[in-house]
Design an enzyme around this catalytic site. Structure first.
Site, mmCIF file in Angstrom:
data_model
loop_
_atom_site.group_PDB
_atom_site.id
_atom_site.type_symbol
_atom_site.label_atom_id
_atom_site.label_comp_id
_atom_site.label_asym_id
_atom_site.label_seq_id
_atom_site.Cartn_x
_atom_site.Cartn_y
_atom_site.Cartn_z
ATOM 1 N N LYS A 173 46.896 39.358 38.802
ATOM 2 C CA LYS A 173 46.525 38.046 39.360
ATOM 3 C C LYS A 173 46.867 37.865 40.837
ATOM 4 C CE LYS A 173 44.508 36.670 36.703
ATOM 5 N NZ LYS A 173 43.315 37.382 36.148
ATOM 6 N N HIS B 69 47.526 48.219 37.780
ATOM 7 C CA HIS B 69 48.620 47.249 37.908
ATOM 8 C C HIS B 69 49.968 47.950 37.739
ATOM 9 C CE1 HIS B 69 45.994 43.847 38.080
ATOM 10 N NE2 HIS B 69 45.691 43.794 36.807
ATOM 11 N N SER C 111 48.796 31.553 38.164
ATOM 12 C CA SER C 111 47.540 32.214 37.853
ATOM 13 C C SER C 111 47.683 33.057 36.581
ATOM 14 C CB SER C 111 47.115 33.097 39.032
ATOM 15 O OG SER C 111 45.898 33.739 38.755
ATOM 16 N N THR D 278 32.316 37.521 49.677
ATOM 17 C CA THR D 278 33.591 37.625 48.956
ATOM 18 C C THR D 278 34.391 36.322 49.015
ATOM 19 O OG1 THR D 278 34.654 38.608 50.899
ATOM 20 C CG2 THR D 278 33.769 40.136 49.263
ATOM 21 N N SER D 279 33.715 35.241 49.415
ATOM 22 C CA SER D 279 34.391 33.943 49.350
ATOM 23 C C SER D 279 34.533 33.558 47.878
ATOM 24 C CB SER D 279 33.577 32.888 50.097
ATOM 25 O OG SER D 279 32.363 32.673 49.409
HETATM 26 S S1 PPS Z 1 43.427 40.644 37.505
HETATM 27 O O1 PPS Z 1 43.106 40.192 36.117
HETATM 28 O O2 PPS Z 1 44.827 40.981 37.627
HETATM 29 O O3 PPS Z 1 42.542 41.697 37.963
HETATM 30 O O4 PPS Z 1 43.192 39.337 38.392
HETATM 31 P P1 PPS Z 1 43.111 39.298 39.982
HETATM 32 O O5 PPS Z 1 41.734 39.596 40.397
HETATM 33 O O6 PPS Z 1 44.220 40.095 40.579
HETATM 34 O O7 PPS Z 1 43.458 37.800 40.314
HETATM 35 C C1 PPS Z 1 42.668 36.712 39.929
HETATM 36 C C2 PPS Z 1 43.042 35.591 40.852
HETATM 37 O O8 PPS Z 1 42.422 35.836 42.129
HETATM 38 C C3 PPS Z 1 41.551 34.744 42.428
HETATM 39 N N1 PPS Z 1 40.396 35.216 43.201
HETATM 40 C C4 PPS Z 1 40.102 34.771 44.415
HETATM 41 N N2 PPS Z 1 40.728 33.875 45.192
HETATM 42 C C5 PPS Z 1 40.157 33.598 46.400
HETATM 43 N N3 PPS Z 1 39.012 34.164 46.833
HETATM 44 C C6 PPS Z 1 38.351 35.069 46.080
HETATM 45 N N4 PPS Z 1 37.232 35.608 46.517
HETATM 46 C C7 PPS Z 1 38.907 35.398 44.807
HETATM 47 N N5 PPS Z 1 38.544 36.238 43.808
HETATM 48 C C8 PPS Z 1 39.466 36.105 42.841
HETATM 49 C C9 PPS Z 1 41.174 34.208 41.049
HETATM 50 O O9 PPS Z 1 40.612 32.932 41.148
HETATM 51 C C10 PPS Z 1 42.534 34.240 40.380
HETATM 52 O O10 PPS Z 1 43.448 33.279 40.910
HETATM 53 P P2 PPS Z 1 43.622 31.784 40.349
HETATM 54 O O11 PPS Z 1 44.751 31.207 41.161
HETATM 55 O O12 PPS Z 1 43.979 31.897 38.899
HETATM 56 O O13 PPS Z 1 42.345 31.076 40.598
#
Ligand code: PPS
Length: 310
Positions: free
Chosen positions: A62, A123, A153, A242-243
Site C-alpha cells: 500500500k 513486497h 490504506s 498516472t494521476s
Molecule cells: S498494493 O496492493 O500493495 O500493490 O497497493 P499499492 O499499489 O502499493 O497501494 C495502493 C495505494 O496507492 C494509491 N494509489 C495512488 N495514489 C495516488 N495516485 C495514484 N496514481 C495512485 N495509484 C494508486 C491507492 O489509492 C492506495 O492508497 P489509498 O490511500 O488506500 O487510496
C-alpha cells in the site's frame, strides 16, 4: 487485449477454486509473516534468478506499488496508452512471491512465460529478496509511504482483500501494524532495510508524498534511473495518465479485473483515495501520540525524511 498476455487462466482457475478461497493464515519466513501458500513455496521464490535486465519494484504493501508500476510501464513504452492497456497490472508486471492454492498460477509461473526485461513487483523486505537480484545488479525502485497513511490504506485493503487475515477493529489493526504482525511484517524494518542499503545496492528510493507533491519531478527521476530520455510532451502525458483519477478509471490499472472472491471493491475500492494525510481522519489524538512515541523508538537509528502532510 493481446491473448498471449492474459493471465494464464488466472481468473478461470480462481473462479473454479472459489470454494477453497478464504482468509488464509500466515506462516513466518525468517521472522516475516507471509501467506501460508507463499511460505510453503518459499524455496522456489528464494531460488528465483532474474535476468540482469529485469527491474524490481519493491514496496511495503500500500505504499504506491501500482502507481510506480504504471509509471514504469509507460516510461518503457514511450507513453503508449494502448500498449500499456495490453493487460492488467499484475500480468504486465508480475508479483514475484505470490502463490495461491494450485492450480491457480503463481507469480513465478507468470514470470516463466515472459522474456526479460521484466518489471517485477515484490513486497519482500530486503533480507528476503532473492540474492540473484543483487548478484545480477538488477535495478531496484523502492517506494516508501509515511507510516500513518500506509497503515490506513492497509487497513482498508485488508478488509476488501478476502484472502488476507481478518483485519479486526481499527484499534486492533493499529496495534498489529506497530507490532509488525501484518502480511510482509514490520513497516519499520521494511523501510529501514532498503534505506540502509540504497547506496550500496544502487536502489532508487522514492516517496509517495514526493510523487503526490510533484509527480513530474519524480517521474523524471525514475526515467533517469532507467536510463531513458523521453520528450517533455510524453512526460506530461505520463503525468496525466498516472494521476489518481485517471488510474482509478483504468480497468488495466485499478485491479477490478481480479475476481471478487479475492478483491471485493464494494467493501473498499483498491484505488481508494490516493491522498497524503488521510490518517488524520482515523487516528484519535491519543492514538497519534502513542504512535509517534513508538515511531521515535522504532526509527531512532535512521533519519528517513517521511512526511505525514504536504
Ligand atoms: S498494493 O496492493 O500493495 O500493490 O497497493 P499499492 O499499489 O502499493 O497501494 C495502493 C495505494 O496507492 C494509491 N494509489 C495512488 N495514489 C495516488 N495516485 C495514484 N496514481 C495512485 N495509484 C494508486 C491507492 O489509492 C492506495 O492508497 P489509498 O490511500 O488506500 O487510496
Amino acid at each position: 487485449m493481446d491473448k498471449k498476455e492474459e493471465p494464464e487462466g488466472f481468473n478461470e482457475a480462481v473462479n473454479k477454486a472459489a470454494s477453497t478461497m478464504h482468509r488464509f493464515p500466515m506462516i513466518e519466513v525468517q521472522g516475516v509473516p507471509l501467506r501460508n501458500w507463499i511460505a510453503q513455496n518459499w524455496s522456489s521464490v528464494s531460488a528465483f534468478c532474474p535476468d540482469p535486465s529485469d527491474l524490481l519494484i519493491s514496496t511495503y504493501p500500500k505504499a504506491g506499488t501500482t502507481w510506480a508500476q504504471e509509471i514504469v510501464d509507460l516510461l518503457l513504452h514511450n507513453g503508449d496508452t494502448e500498449i500499456c492497456k495490453r493487460a492488467p497490472t499484475p500480468v504486465r508486471s508480475p508479483f514475484l512471491e505470490i502463490h495461491y492454492p494450485p492450480p491457480i498460477p503463481s507469480g513465478l509461473d507468470l514470470l516463466k512465460t515472459m522474456q526479460p526485461p521484466r518489471v517485477i513487483k515484490t513486497h519482500l523486505p530486503i533480507h528476503l529478496v532473492p540474492k540473484g537480484f543483487w548478484e545480477n545488479k538488477c535495478k531496484v525502485i523502492y517506494v516508501a509511504r509515511n507510516a500513518k497513511d500506509n497503515l490506513v490504506s492497509y487497513y482498508h485493503f485488508d478488509q476488501m482483500n478476502l484472502i488476507h487475515p481478518e483485519p479486526g477493529s481499527w484499534e486492533e489493526y493499529f496495534h498489529k501494524f506497530m507490532e509488525g504482525k501484518l502480511h510482509w511484517g514490520s513497516w519499520y524494518d521494511h523501510v529501514k532495510g532498503y534505506w540502509k542499503e540504497r547506496e550500496e545496492r544502487n536502489i532508487l528510493y522514492i516517496f509517495f508524498e514526493d510523487m503526490k507533491e510533484n509527480p513530474r519531478r519524480e517521474i523524471v527521476r525514475i526515467m533517469q534511473y532507467l536510463g531513458l530520455l523521453l520528450s517533455d510532451d510524453i512526460i506530461d502525458k505520463i503525468v496525466e495518465l498516472t494521476s489518481f483519477n485517471v488510474m482509478k478509471e483504468n480497468p488495466m490499472a485499478n485491479y477490478t479485473s481480479i475476481p471478487k472472491v479475492i478483491f471485493d471493491h464494494s467493501v473498499s475500492p483498491f484505488m481508494r483515495k490516493g491522498e497524503v494525510g488521510d490518517w488524520a481522519n482515523y487516528f484519535t489524538p491519543a492514538q497519534s501520540q502513542m504512535f509517534d512515541e513508538d515511531y521515535a523508538r522504532q526509527m531512532a537509528e535512521v533519519d528517513i525524511p517521511f512526511r505525514t502532510s504536504i
